[in-house]
Every structure is written in structure tokens, then in C-alpha cells.
Design a protein around this motif. Sequence first.
Motif, PDB file in Angstrom:
ATOM      1  N   CYS A  83     -41.905 -36.457 -60.115  1.00 18.25           N
ATOM      2  CA  CYS A  83     -41.924 -37.750 -59.086  1.00 18.25           C
ATOM      3  C   CYS A  83     -42.794 -36.738 -57.694  1.00 18.25           C
ATOM      4  O   CYS A  83     -43.129 -37.638 -57.522  1.00 18.25           O
ATOM      5  N   ARG A  84     -42.173 -36.074 -57.712  1.00 18.12           N
ATOM      6  CA  ARG A  84     -42.419 -35.003 -56.751  1.00 18.12           C
ATOM      7  C   ARG A  84     -44.392 -35.531 -56.821  1.00 18.12           C
ATOM      8  O   ARG A  84     -45.136 -35.500 -55.466  1.00 18.12           O
ATOM      9  N   SER A  87     -46.110 -39.041 -56.296  1.00 17.21           N
ATOM     10  CA  SER A  87     -45.613 -39.354 -55.067  1.00 17.21           C
ATOM     11  C   SER A  87     -47.115 -39.202 -54.071  1.00 17.21           C
ATOM     12  O   SER A  87     -47.432 -40.388 -53.407  1.00 17.21           O
ATOM     13  N   ALA A 111     -40.309 -45.718 -48.440  1.00 16.30           N
ATOM     14  CA  ALA A 111     -40.778 -44.805 -49.892  1.00 16.30           C
ATOM     15  C   ALA A 111     -41.274 -42.827 -48.494  1.00 16.30           C
ATOM     16  O   ALA A 111     -40.747 -41.820 -48.440  1.00 16.30           O
ATOM     17  N   VAL A 115     -38.292 -40.931 -50.005  1.00 14.45           N
ATOM     18  CA  VAL A 115     -39.771 -39.861 -50.505  1.00 14.45           C
ATOM     19  C   VAL A 115     -40.036 -38.350 -50.072  1.00 14.45           C
ATOM     20  O   VAL A 115     -39.937 -36.916 -50.037  1.00 14.45           O
ATOM     21  N   ARG A 116     -41.282 -38.982 -48.082  1.00 17.08           N
ATOM     22  CA  ARG A 116     -41.449 -37.544 -47.051  1.00 17.08           C
ATOM     23  C   ARG A 116     -40.678 -37.299 -46.181  1.00 17.08           C
ATOM     24  O   ARG A 116     -40.610 -36.796 -45.644  1.00 17.08           O
ATOM     25  N   MET A 163     -47.734 -43.658 -48.246  1.00 11.66           N
ATOM     26  CA  MET A 163     -47.671 -42.131 -49.112  1.00 11.66           C
ATOM     27  C   MET A 163     -48.448 -40.929 -48.814  1.00 11.66           C
ATOM     28  O   MET A 163     -48.278 -40.386 -49.061  1.00 11.66           O
TER      29      MET A 163
END
Length: 251
Positions: A83-84, A87, A111, A115-116, A163
Amino acid sequence: MVKAESVHKRFGRLEVLKGVSLEVQPGEVVCMIGASGSGKSTFLRCINHLERIDAGRLWVDGRLVGYRQSGDKLHELRDAEVCRERSEIGMVFQRFNLFGHMTALENVIEAPIRVRKLRKRDAVGQGKSLLEQVGLTDKIDNYPAQLSGGQQQRVAIARALAMKPKLMLFDEPTSALDPELVGEVLEVMKGLALDFRTTMIVVTHEMGFAREAADRVLMMDDGRIIEEGTPEHFFEAPREERTKQFLSAIL
């Protein structure tokens, strides 16, 4: 930016990819064309490990996708590691896959915040800028149900760009749209290709886009890349008979 080396993929007894090799340079725009079932979408999904490959190697920006190598063996990464890596690869699908309970802006900032770990204030500023870039400044507070298909797909593109991906993958992003809405999405993609030099691999049947925006066009047939070249070569003097047949059927 992308290197594929003899990539194979099968679903049961059906071999979908039969040794696909390809290199895509940073800033290059590559369009993949071919009949349905030729392996284009499967290959795209393998690039960000949505599908596991059965043989070969795939690298994005110098790193193996989904695996680490120890000696001659590949070991699949854990889900969190995959997943990393994923991204950093933006993907826009045929269907928009927006969150129906979120506004256009909320879809774009979700996201980066989760995520970030971007601060909400910064994510909102970036999100508004991206929605402006795709021509939706007046729609930031609208929900997906209040947007046309073309507008939803442009939100999906902004969401992928939020992203800050190294690579953008487009899987027939206009195929689910009414014909009159196709142009607005292609204009946004053309801007990414020509103005921002975003590295892009685009699976498409839109030959006008391929002719105008692509650096290279690839023809896939039966799980293999059978021809590649500049748009000029591809549309004016293709070598392979299968390419000629395909182009004559859709142009």
C-alpha cells in the motif's frame, strides 16, 4: 520510471499476459491500444500490484513492485508495504469509484490526510487548486450524485493527483462516459501530458488523444505487445497486419 521484463499473468488456465516487456521514461506518455481481452487492463493492474504477476519482473522508479528479491527468489511484500508503494502510483479507472457521501473536495483530500498525514488546512488548499486545474472550481461542495459522469471522472483524476504520484495509470477513463462528456476528460488528460509532463500510461480507444498527446503508442494483441512507435508511425505506417486491421475497424 517503469520497466517490465517478460511479465506473465494467468487466471487459471487462461494466460492473459505472455511475456510483456516495456520501458517508460520519466515524463513520457504511452498509450496502449488493442481489442478487448488483449491484456491491456491486466498489465496496468499488475504495475501497481492490484494483480500479482506469475513470472517476470516489474519495477517502478527502480523498485520492484510488490516484491523484494533475495538471491534468485522473489518474496511478496506485506500488505502495508504494498500500500505504501501503491500510494506513489495514481490510477484512474473506467468507473469513478468516488465516495458518494463525500463532496468533490472531501473526495480529493481524504487520502492525503489519512495516508500522507497532511494537515487538513494544507490538504484543502491543495485540493481546491487541483479541482481548479480540472475545471471544477464551482463544484467543490457538490456530491457525486450532483455531478455528470465527466465531472465525476475529473474529480477522480484530481483525487489521484492529490497524492503527488510519480506515475499516472489510466484504464480506459472515458469508456463509461456519454460521448458528449468524453472531450472534457480528455482535455484534462492532455493538459497533464503536454503542460505538466506527467509520466502516464493510458489504456484507451480514443485515437485522437493518442495521436495528440502520446510520445509512443503500443498495440497489444493476445497478451503481447506486437507493435510500438511514435503516433506518426502508428497511424500513418503501421507494420503489423493485426495493427492495420484494428485501426481500420475503429478509425
